[in-house]
Scaffold this active site. Structure first.
Site, PDB file in Angstrom:
ATOM      1  CG  ASN A   1       1.448   0.791   3.901  1.00 33.72           C
ATOM      2  OD1 ASN A   1       0.261   0.995   3.680  1.00 33.72           O
ATOM      3  ND2 ASN A   1       2.431   1.355   3.229  1.00 33.72           N
ATOM      4  N   GLY A   2       0.932  -2.991   6.267  1.00 36.03           N
ATOM      5  CA  GLY A   2       1.414  -4.135   7.049  1.00 36.03           C
ATOM      6  C   GLY A   2       0.268  -4.987   7.544  1.00 36.03           C
TER       7      GLY A   2
ATOM      8  CE  LYS B   1      10.939 -16.278 -13.756  1.00 35.96           C
ATOM      9  NZ  LYS B   1       9.846 -16.943 -13.187  1.00 35.96           N
TER      10      LYS B   1
ATOM     11  CD  GLU C   1      10.085 -20.248 -11.846  1.00 31.56           C
ATOM     12  OE1 GLU C   1       9.292 -20.844 -12.592  1.00 31.56           O
ATOM     13  OE2 GLU C   1      10.051 -19.016 -11.684  1.00 31.56           O
TER      14      GLU C   1
ATOM     15  CB  CYS D   1      -0.872   0.033   1.246  1.00 29.38           C
ATOM     16  SG  CYS D   1      -1.684  -1.515   1.590  1.00 29.38           S
TER      17      CYS D   1
ATOM     18  CD1 TRP E   1      -1.746  -5.917  -1.460  1.00 30.19           C
ATOM     19  CD2 TRP E   1      -2.101  -5.473  -3.610  1.00 30.19           C
ATOM     20  NE1 TRP E   1      -1.491  -7.055  -2.173  1.00 30.19           N
ATOM     21  CE2 TRP E   1      -1.696  -6.814  -3.489  1.00 30.19           C
ATOM     22  CE3 TRP E   1      -2.386  -4.967  -4.875  1.00 30.19           C
ATOM     23  CZ2 TRP E   1      -1.560  -7.658  -4.595  1.00 30.19           C
ATOM     24  CZ3 TRP E   1      -2.241  -5.818  -5.969  1.00 30.19           C
ATOM     25  CH2 TRP E   1      -1.834  -7.141  -5.817  1.00 30.19           C
TER      26      TRP E   1
ATOM     27  CD  GLU F   1       9.304 -15.505 -17.444  1.00 30.03           C
ATOM     28  OE1 GLU F   1       8.181 -15.273 -17.901  1.00 30.03           O
ATOM     29  OE2 GLU F   1       9.483 -15.823 -16.254  1.00 30.03           O
TER      30      GLU F   1
ATOM     31  CE  LYS G   1       3.470 -10.099 -12.552  1.00 29.35           C
ATOM     32  NZ  LYS G   1       4.591 -11.043 -12.364  1.00 29.35           N
TER      33      LYS G   1
ATOM     34  CG  HIS H   1      16.108 -41.999 -19.826  1.00 30.87           C
ATOM     35  ND1 HIS H   1      16.272 -43.346 -20.070  1.00 30.87           N
ATOM     36  CD2 HIS H   1      16.166 -41.847 -18.484  1.00 30.87           C
ATOM     37  CE1 HIS H   1      16.404 -43.978 -18.899  1.00 30.87           C
ATOM     38  NE2 HIS H   1      16.337 -43.092 -17.932  1.00 30.87           N
TER      39      HIS H   1
ATOM     40  NE  ARG I   1       4.093   1.243  -2.548  1.00 32.85           N
ATOM     41  CZ  ARG I   1       5.063   1.218  -1.643  1.00 32.85           C
ATOM     42  NH1 ARG I   1       6.225   1.728  -1.918  1.00 32.85           N
ATOM     43  NH2 ARG I   1       4.855   0.682  -0.478  1.00 32.85           N
TER      44      ARG I   1
HETATM   45  O1  M6R Z   1      -0.856 -15.109 -12.336  1.00 35.66           O
HETATM   46  P1  M6R Z   1      -0.515 -16.569 -12.478  1.00 35.66           P
HETATM   47  O2  M6R Z   1       0.365 -17.061 -11.400  1.00 35.66           O
HETATM   48  O3  M6R Z   1      -1.728 -17.428 -12.654  1.00 35.66           O
HETATM   49  O4  M6R Z   1       0.295 -16.631 -13.847  1.00 35.66           O
HETATM   50  C1  M6R Z   1       0.722 -17.841 -14.387  1.00 35.66           C
HETATM   51  C2  M6R Z   1       1.771 -17.638 -15.437  1.00 35.66           C
HETATM   52  O5  M6R Z   1       1.257 -16.871 -16.506  1.00 35.66           O
HETATM   53  C3  M6R Z   1       3.019 -16.931 -14.888  1.00 35.66           C
HETATM   54  O6  M6R Z   1       3.546 -17.624 -13.799  1.00 35.66           O
HETATM   55  C4  M6R Z   1       4.108 -16.814 -15.975  1.00 35.66           C
HETATM   56  O7  M6R Z   1       4.595 -18.073 -16.305  1.00 35.66           O
HETATM   57  C5  M6R Z   1       5.236 -15.875 -15.523  1.00 35.66           C
HETATM   58  N1  M6R Z   1       5.610 -15.001 -16.572  1.00 35.66           N
HETATM   59  C6  M6R Z   1       6.464 -16.587 -15.115  1.00 35.66           C
HETATM   60  O8  M6R Z   1       7.505 -15.756 -14.750  1.00 35.66           O
END
Ligand code: M6R
Length: 609
Positions: free
Chosen positions: A98-99, A486, A482, A2, A74, A489, A604, A505, A27
């Protein structure tokens, strides 16, 4: 999370406050409000949604006065609504916060027994009542705030006004940031620097356990016990853009560094150490009748689901399946009333995940969610069913998920301990040990972040590679996935995550001296097997970057580069091992000059199928 802004001086407070809140908009928030004291009266305006709604209200019902506070909320406790928006006022005491107040249920009950009536569902309103009660007992504003603070447990940044003493603002903090701005015959307070930069660059960062009194003429700081604190203001020369990112080059970097706080906030108020139990607010699941769990999620959240399977099966002995949400709904899943469906989603708006839980619900399952955004579509879908366990990561702005992921893992660990205790598969002793391990994580991540320089060197050495392989086993297998996600992407470099045991394999054919392999080989039951898989890479002249555990002196003999993570329960390793992988990906992308926060073709929140 917030945003907070406060002003006392000779100018009109409202525009300064609203413009300050606008500087904190990045934010994320769901409602906003302002309170100003003028002519001995406190006046408040609040509106749900964006600041333009508050602007409109202020045009219709203007606020005059040169002392006030404002807030963008938030939601954490209580849905987004005008009633729950800050500021909260009672008996002339007005508070923004906040918190999270950990002991708010006990405090609220006590205040209600004293006859106090609450107007909102928030934990914040408690502070206004506590201060008002203390003042009714004869204390002055400063003493009343001090004594109210001594009753509150948790993370907070409070900013408080008192109608009877309309020349001052009081602020206090513990674990949530507060910065004071010093001007000429005016003083400012905010939760973050961007809100102040248009007015002053002379600032003081309040420390945990400190309280400040701001008047037009001066700022005084004391400890919560009232001992004076000497301070020297700092001059901030950040540009406005740098200030938004807290001095970090990208939001992703800022969010990686916010992980210790985000994790501590996700644990806060949920651990009952004496009983070795976990209190999960907002969950209505009948844990004892669950026969099976199906986790549905996408992307990074799917990876946390894979770690979740490992943790929940190990601790609570419930069979867990993990499905990509986009596959689940189209494969005629076998679901019944004894199946629980757990959606994991940062945004709470991912179309595939939302559709998957709707499908599960229509088949009779209880649906519940681990989610970061209150009142999001997924959260709302689960509220009337199994409930929602919110991660308290705060808004995540970088497209690449970082702090949302580690807080999801923490939430899943809490969930597993809760299931284990409720179903009798986890003893009190073992649960105590696990909760103690979990509480070490924020500090352990702090320690790793302070060693960022060695990860930058690793990133420099490998930033021109075109393909990467990530290998892990057990709970670190999803971390290999993961780590690879990262990297690809944000840097557009091809990267594959594999279970280390599967390498022979197929993917072993890819290995040569041009392809770096990132191996995760932390100590614990998977160590020996993982190391022998990594030796197979070495034998084919592959370059090896290994994430291992502190104290492992042997690993350097096979690795080209090593990063050591602190020792903890092997089930918690994924929360630690992902952090260096996030930073390696971040620095490789940064060195290659890609748009780290908004990588090409990505959004996002993926609200389409
Ligand atoms: O908001 P969500 O966690 O449901 O989103 C899922 C994916 O779209 C999200 O995790 C995406 O893979 C990210 N860009 C990964 O960094």
């Amino acid at each position: 999370m917030c945003g907070i802004v406060g002003y006392v001086g000779g100018q009109s407070a409202t525009p300064i406050i609203v413009e300050g809140l606008r500087k904190l908009e990045y934010r994320g928030y769901d409602s906003a409000g302002v309170a100003v004291i003028h002519g001995g009266q406190t006046q408040i305006r609040r509106a749900v949604g964006k600041l333009k709604n508050l602007d409109k209200l202020l045009l219709e019902q203007p606020l005059t006065g040169s002392l006030g506070i404002g807030h963008t909320r938030w939601a954490t406790h209580g849905r987004p609504s005008e009633q729950n928006a800050h500021p909260h006022e009672t008996d002339g005491i007005t508070v923004v916060h906040n918190g999270i107040i950990e002991n708010y249920l006990q405090l609220k009950q006590r205040l209600q027994e004293m006859g106090r009536k609450f107007k909102s569902e928030t934990d914040t309103e408690i502070m206004a009542h506590l201060v008002a009660t203390e003042m009714q007992g004869g204390k002055d504003f400063v003493t009343a705030v001090r004594s109210a603070l001594s009753q509150v447990r948790g993370a907070y940044a409070f900013v408080i006004l008192c109608q009877k003493e309309p020349d001052k603002i009081i602020t206090a903090k513990n674990a949530s940031p507060i910065v004071l701005g010093i001007g000429d015959d005016e003083s400012f307070v905010a939760s973050d620097i961007p809100a102040l930069l248009a007015h002053t660059r002379k600032v003081v960062f309040l420390e945990d356990g400190q309280m400040a009194v701001l008047t037009k003429k001066e700022v005084t700081i004391t400890t919560l016990k009232g001992e004076p604190v000497q301070f020297t203001p700092r001059h901030i020369d950040w540009s406005p853009v740098m200030a938004e990112k807290g001095g970090h080059k990208h939001f992703m970097h800022k969010e990686i560094f916010e992980q210790p706080t985000a994790i501590a906030d996700t644990i806060r108020g949920r651990v009952l150490m004496e009983e070795a139990r976990v209190h999960l607010d907002g969950m209505n699941l009948d844990v004892k009748s669950l026969r099976r769990l199906v986790i549905v999620a996408c992307g990074t959240s799917y990876h946390s689901g894979l770690v979740g399977k490992f943790i929940i099966e190990a601790i609570a002995r419930i069979p867990v399946e993990v499905d990509l949400a986009s596959e689940f709904r189209y494969r005629s899943p076998v679901i019944d009333k004894e199946t629980g469906i757990l959606a994991i989603s940062q945004s709470g708006e991912t179309a595939d995940t939302l559709a998957a839980i709707k499908e599960g619900k229509s088949l009779g399952a209880s649906v519940f969610a681990v989610c970061n955004v209150i009142e999001s579509s997924i959260a709302r879908e689960c509220l009337g069913s199994g409930g929602v366990l919110y991660t308290h990561a705060g808004p995540e702005i970088g497209v690449a998920s970082t702090k949302a992921f580690t807080t999801q893992l923490v939430a899943l660990y809490l969930l597993a301990i809760h299931f284990g205790r409720e179903r009798g598969t986890l003893s009190k002793e073992k649960a105590t040990e696990m909760l103690n391990h979990l509480r070490q994580i924020p500090q352990q991540i702090e320690g790793m972040l302070s060693r960022e320089a060695s990860l930058i060197s690793i990133a420099r050495r490998y930033s021109k590679a075109r393909d990467f392989l990530y290998l892990g086993r057990g709970p670190n297998y999803p971390i290999a996935l993961e780590g690879a996600l990262k990297l690809k992407e944000i840097s557009y470099i091809h990267a594959e995550g594999y279970s280390a045991g599967e390498m022979k394999h197929g993917p072993i054919a890819l290995i040569d001296d041009k392809m770096p392999t990132v191996g995760i080989a932390t100590s614990g039951p998977f160590y020996e097997k993982t190391v022998s898989n990594l030796e197979e890479v070495r034998a084919r002249e592959g370059k090896l970057i290994i994430i291992a555990t502190e104290g492992d002196s042997k690993i350097a003999t096979i690795a080209d580069d090593v990063f050591l993570v602190p020792k903890n329960d092997p089930l918690l390793d994924p929360i630690l091992t992902v952090v260096p992988l996030q930073l390696i990906a971040y620095h490789i992308a940064d060195l290659n000059g890609t748009d780290v926060d908004q990588p090409r073709n990505l959004a996002k929140s993926v609200t389409v199928e």
